[in-house]
Design a protein around this motif. Sequence first.
Motif, short mmCIF file in Angstrom:
data_model
loop_
_atom_site.label_atom_id
_atom_site.label_comp_id
_atom_site.label_asym_id
_atom_site.label_seq_id
_atom_site.Cartn_x
_atom_site.Cartn_y
_atom_site.Cartn_z
N TYR A 64 -1.42 2.45 2.81
CA TYR A 64 -0.41 2.22 1.77
C TYR A 64 0.48 3.45 1.57
CZ TYR A 64 1.62 1.54 -2.86
OH TYR A 64 2.51 1.44 -3.90
N ASP A 65 -0.14 4.63 1.51
CA ASP A 65 0.62 5.86 1.25
C ASP A 65 1.67 6.11 2.32
OD1 ASP A 65 -0.76 6.33 -1.05
OD2 ASP A 65 -2.19 7.72 -0.14
N ILE A 68 4.59 3.12 2.14
CA ILE A 68 5.48 3.17 0.99
C ILE A 68 6.59 4.21 1.19
CG2 ILE A 68 4.32 4.95 -0.37
CD1 ILE A 68 5.54 1.55 -1.71
N THR A 69 6.44 5.09 2.18
CA THR A 69 7.48 6.10 2.44
C THR A 69 8.65 5.54 3.24
OG1 THR A 69 6.45 6.87 4.51
CG2 THR A 69 5.74 7.93 2.47
N ASN A 74 8.98 -1.33 -0.97
CA ASN A 74 8.49 -1.03 -2.31
C ASN A 74 7.01 -1.41 -2.41
OD1 ASN A 74 8.48 -3.83 -2.51
ND2 ASN A 74 10.37 -3.91 -3.70
N GLN A 75 6.47 -1.30 -3.59
CA GLN A 75 5.05 -1.58 -3.78
C GLN A 75 4.69 -3.01 -3.40
OE1 GLN A 75 3.33 -2.02 -7.85
NE2 GLN A 75 2.03 -0.28 -7.29
N ALA A 76 5.51 -3.96 -3.82
CA ALA A 76 5.22 -5.37 -3.54
C ALA A 76 5.24 -5.66 -2.04
CB ALA A 76 6.24 -6.26 -4.25
N LYS A 77 6.24 -5.13 -1.33
CA LYS A 77 6.33 -5.36 0.11
C LYS A 77 5.17 -4.69 0.85
CE LYS A 77 11.30 -6.11 0.95
NZ LYS A 77 11.66 -6.58 -0.39
N ALA A 78 4.82 -3.48 0.43
CA ALA A 78 3.71 -2.77 1.07
C ALA A 78 2.41 -3.54 0.89
CB ALA A 78 3.58 -1.36 0.49
N CYS A 79 2.17 -4.03 -0.31
CA CYS A 79 0.94 -4.78 -0.57
C CYS A 79 0.90 -6.09 0.23
CB CYS A 79 0.82 -5.08 -2.06
SG CYS A 79 0.47 -3.62 -3.07
#
Length: 223
Positions: A64-65, A68-69, A74-79
């Motif tokens: 995730y870390d 997200i870069t 964004n958070q939703a897409k990464a998840c």
Amino acid sequence: MKLKDMPRVLRPREKLVEKGVEYLSNAELLALLLRSGVVGTSVVELSRRIIKRYSPASLTHIGYDDLITVHGINQAKACTILAAFELSKRAAGLGSNALPEIQKSIDAAAQLTFIRNRKKEYFVVLYLNTRDQLMKREIISVGTLDSSLIHPREVFQPAIACNAARVILGHNHPSGDHTPSTADRSVTRRIVEAGKILGISVRDHIVISEHGYSSMADKDMLQ
């Protein structure tokens, strides 16, 4: 640009329905998960950037870390991406413990993102088998990297125990500057020489920070 705004012939969803999922490229499959791009960048182009940044072998092992870069994630897409990859691994019977392949320096760096923002220096070793699959990841020391503190024995004992064919060294620079220092090169040379005696090669030394990473192998700095 969203998928619905693209010409029909270029829309991954319509292509999947008309031809089948196997006809979609990796970028098109990823675009279906992302659903939308960012200003000035279509979702398919955003997906291509992600595919280009990571090798196919490391794509399902992105953390995730690190994800997200990526600009536009964004958070939703990464998840969503991480959930899809995890589900595919479980469906294939591989589980989360499937051995990732370390083909490029970026694959190794992806395994070290957990230390890039640490306030102290962490010295980590990745242990690989003959197929360059990650068998084990171990923190060797925490504190200032110094040749007097990092003994080759501590690096290679786990390698011998797990029958590793080669190792990749890694540590973080809390300062944010990931340029290998003189001390980094000194420690690396000592470990490389010890590895030659044991028949266990040191494939790379990754220096990582919050601003990126440097590969000593890519820079021809291992000797």
